[in-house]
Design an enzyme around this catalytic site. Structure first.
Site, PDB file in Angstrom:
ATOM      1  N   ASP A   1      15.709  -3.252  61.375  1.00  0.00           N
ATOM      2  CA  ASP A   1      16.326  -4.502  60.930  1.00  0.00           C
ATOM      3  C   ASP A   1      15.285  -5.546  60.549  1.00  0.00           C
ATOM      4  O   ASP A   1      15.561  -6.751  60.570  1.00  0.00           O
ATOM      5  CB  ASP A   1      17.289  -5.068  61.993  1.00  0.00           C
ATOM      6  CG  ASP A   1      18.498  -4.175  62.196  1.00  0.00           C
ATOM      7  OD1 ASP A   1      18.938  -3.547  61.229  1.00  0.00           O
ATOM      8  OD2 ASP A   1      18.997  -4.096  63.340  1.00  0.00           O
TER       9      ASP A   1
ATOM     10  N   HIS B   1      23.722  -5.537  57.880  1.00  0.00           N
ATOM     11  CA  HIS B   1      23.554  -5.791  59.307  1.00  0.00           C
ATOM     12  C   HIS B   1      24.345  -7.045  59.687  1.00  0.00           C
ATOM     13  O   HIS B   1      24.187  -8.098  59.059  1.00  0.00           O
ATOM     14  CB  HIS B   1      22.072  -5.989  59.630  1.00  0.00           C
ATOM     15  CG  HIS B   1      21.836  -6.277  61.077  1.00  0.00           C
ATOM     16  ND1 HIS B   1      21.888  -5.296  62.045  1.00  0.00           N
ATOM     17  CD2 HIS B   1      21.604  -7.435  61.732  1.00  0.00           C
ATOM     18  CE1 HIS B   1      21.675  -5.847  63.233  1.00  0.00           C
ATOM     19  NE2 HIS B   1      21.506  -7.145  63.066  1.00  0.00           N
TER      20      HIS B   1
END
Ligand code: NHR
Ligand code: GAR
Length: 201
Positions: free
Chosen positions: A142, A106
């Protein structure tokens, strides 16, 4: 170790894993894209990795898409599932099925800037640094345990493109390193903690 990689786009992180595969004991059995025009499909084809395209808009629901995704993954019985620029949110059922076996890269210093448009948001927030995180994928978007990060400075004249480019250079180094920890059996998800050699990271 057998792997399946999920992509949606350019696949430069996939390329980095392909380039490091032998020395990190990674055997990429298949690449799955939810976009038929993803350049990463071509990268896989060039090195004879089987590819699958599952277009999410052709499914009536996220659940149905994830069921087909899961069936496709299971054809290759991977030990690790690698999200390399994969842009679809996965259902809780899917993430639970592959808990502890799925990694994502990410482009932010998590927990900062979860979700999309991370480079723009880091610039807008006038951050002095930015970077990349690799984490275990859990149902929480996330929000799974962070394994490792790399930092880059934000420069005064940065644009989204210049910053993204600087972050990508770090991504291409960090992801193979973390995947290698996993293939060596050093990296595990235990009680929702990332552990390396038995120690919580
Ligand atoms: N799924 C779960 N359950 N948990 C995570 O941690 C996940 C995940 C799926 C993907 C990658 C993630 C990133 O690194 C990822 C982590 C897509 C979106 C998103 O909003 C957000 C985060 C990530 C990936 N996707 C939109 C959607 O409706 C579509 C956006 C698009 O197609 O451009 O799925 O950033
Ligand atoms: C990378 O920056 C990756 O971290 C990010 O997308 C880019 C993909 O590049 N991932 C996400 O935003 C996941 N939602 P690539 O296709 O060239 O590897």
């Amino acid at each position: 170790m057998k792997a399946v990689a999920l992509i949606s786009g350019s696949g430069s992180n996939l390329q980095s894993l392909i380039d490091h595969a032998e020395k990190i004991d990674l055997d990429i059995q298949a690449v799955i894209s939810n976009k038929e025009d993803a350049y990463g499909i071509k990268r896989a084809q060039k090195v004879n990795i089987p590819t699958h395209v599952l277009i999410h808009t052709q499914f009536p629901s996220r659940e149905k898409f994830d069921q087909q995704l899961s069936q496709t993954i299971d054809q290759h019985s991977p030990d690790i599932i690698i999200l390399a620029g994969f842009m679809r949110i996965l259902t809780e059922e899917f993430t639970q099925k592959y808990a502890g076996k799925m990694l994502n890269i990410h482009p932010s210093l998590l927990p900062k800037f979860q979700g999309l448009n991370t480079h723009q948001r880091a610039l807008d927030a006038k951050e002095s640094e930015h970077g990349v995180s690799v984490h275990f994928v859990t149902a929480k978007l996330d929000g799974g345990p962070v394994i490792a990060q790399a930092r880059v400075p934000i420069l005064a004249d940065d644009t989204v493109e210049s910053l993204a480019q600087r972050v990508l250079i770090e991504e291409h180094k960090l992801f193979p390193k973390v995947v290698h920890w996993f293939t060596q059996g050093r990296l595990k998800l235990i009680d929702n903690h990332a552990t390396l050699d038995g120690q919580i990271i």
